[in-house]
Design an enzyme around this catalytic site. Structure first.
Site, PDB file in Angstrom:
ATOM      1  N   CYS A 111       9.548  62.343  41.878  1.00  0.00           N
ATOM      2  CA  CYS A 111      10.645  62.847  41.021  1.00  0.00           C
ATOM      3  C   CYS A 111      10.453  64.314  40.638  1.00  0.00           C
ATOM      4  O   CYS A 111      11.373  64.948  40.120  1.00  0.00           O
ATOM      5  CB  CYS A 111      10.766  61.998  39.779  1.00  0.00           C
ATOM      6  N   HIS A 247      14.390  66.012  34.446  1.00  0.00           N
ATOM      7  CA  HIS A 247      14.552  64.892  35.378  1.00  0.00           C
ATOM      8  C   HIS A 247      15.198  63.733  34.619  1.00  0.00           C
ATOM      9  O   HIS A 247      14.764  63.368  33.524  1.00  0.00           O
ATOM     10  CB  HIS A 247      13.182  64.497  35.934  1.00  0.00           C
ATOM     11  N   ASN A 277      18.100  56.778  37.832  1.00  0.00           N
ATOM     12  CA  ASN A 277      17.042  57.716  38.209  1.00  0.00           C
ATOM     13  C   ASN A 277      17.142  57.969  39.722  1.00  0.00           C
ATOM     14  O   ASN A 277      16.790  57.105  40.513  1.00  0.00           O
ATOM     15  CB  ASN A 277      15.693  57.100  37.836  1.00  0.00           C
TER      16      ASN A 277
END
Ligand code: COA
Length: 320
Positions: A111, A247, A277
């Site tokens: 990520c 993020h 996500n």
């Protein structure tokens, strides 16, 4: 010499899967998912591929930048869910868009990948090696998810975001990036086991495994720390930052980071409710949304921060 962002783009799969949809395949419900994560729906790839989503986002970023594909000198794709072991996704994007003269490679930092890609591209430009770069964060992470595991399958979504960088006198102000392999086991997705003429392993692919609370604790500690570290390094104050673009893993993580930094939450834009996500794609998708919605003004200082498996984390400060 530094680099500035001159175009952004995004692409997401057509299929929307809501929390209610998920409650029909695992024991969960909208209230549990949305109250713990802020996620209400996500996009899941059906026809779409990693390279296809990446190319679509990149095409839009290129159009906005005014750069022709043949002018692009460097392509970096951040992903942990490429379509192939090889060739890399950067070459597949180049093929699709008619980029013929660029160096191209994929980068794996989960990520945090887009942030690592942006930092890498700007370092090349600062060194005078390239005059521009196309950077992409993309995932079809839904293929790495165990759809029987309710503790992870509700969290993730697919998508792509891209940015074109060009060498310039102003733009990129500074960055910090870190990793810590000590906690590698808390968020993993293994490849195939060794299965060759010497060893008989289980050739089945593995899926994402996560210790959720460990990841949560890591994020709410390390993100504020690296933001503070970057602000100190660059001599920029918290108040000067127009937006903190984090993020998009979980709205509670983002709220908690805002609180720890003592910065108003409305300077932490979120779209995790719409996409879940999307790993390496989340920062550039959000950046593109803000850009195309006219929320970014020339001169705005933006602090981007990512965190994820590795563990990896980092932050970058850019002037729009
Ligand atoms: N629906 C309903 N119940 C669920 C569930 C779901 N989708 N997933 C887990 N549960 C249950 C658990 O089984 C557990 O039940 P039990 O008490 O009977 O054992 C209970 O909910 C609490 O589980 P727990 O894991 O302690 O929940 P939590 O409050 O820590 O929330 C996360 C779980 C995953 C939402 C949270 O830990 C988190 O957000 N972590 C960070 C994850 C992340 O962002 N990862 C990516 C980083 S890049």
């Amino acid at each position: 010499m530094t680099a500035r962002i001159i175009g952004t783009g995004r692409a997401v799969p057509a299929e929307i899967i809501t929390n209610d949809d998920l409650s029909r395949i695992v024991e969960t419900n909208d209230e549990w998912i949305s109250s713990r994560t802020g996620i209400r729906q996500r996009r899941i790839a059906k026809e779409e591929t990693t390279a296809g989503l990446a190319a679509e986002a990149a095409r839009k970023a290129l159009e906005q930048s005014g750069k022709a594909p043949e002018e692009i000198q460097l392509v970096i794709v951040a992903t942990c869910s490429s379509d192939y072991f090889f060739p890399n996704t950067a070459c597949l994007v180049a093929k699709e868009l008619g980029i013929r003269h660029a160096a191209g490679f994929d980068l794996s930092a989960a990520c945090t990948g887009f942030l690592y890609a942006m930092n890498t591209a700007q370092a090349y430009m600062a060194a005078g090696m390239y005059e521009n770069a196309l950077i992409i964060g993309v995932e079809t992470i839904s293929k790495l998810v165990d759809w029987k595991d309710r503790s992870t399958c509700v969290l993730f979504g697919d998508g792509a975001g891209a940015a074109v960088l060009e060498a310039a006198d102003t733009g990129f102000i500074g960055m910090v990036q870190h990793s810590d392999g000590e906690k590698a086991d808390v968020l993993t997705c293994r490849t195939r086991e060794m299965n060759n003429l010497l060893v008989s392993g289980d050739p089945a692919l593995d899926y994402i495994k996560m210790e959720g609370q460990e990841v949560f604790k890591f994020a709410v500690k390390k993100v504020p720390e690296c933001v503070e570290e970057l602000l100190e390094k660059t001599g920029v104050s918290k108040e000067e930052i127009r937006y903190y673009i984090l993020h998009q893993a979980n709205s509670r993580i983002i709220s908690s980071v805002a609180k720890r930094l003592k910065v108003e939450e409305d300077r932490f834009p979120m779209n995790v409710n719409l996409y879940g996500n999307t790993s390496a794609a989340s920062i550039p998708i959000l950046l593109d949304e803000m850009n195309r919605d006219g929320k970014l003004q020339k001169g705005d200082k933006l602090l981007l921060s990512g965190f994820g498996a590795g563990l990896t984390w980092g932050a970058a400060l850019v002037e729009w």
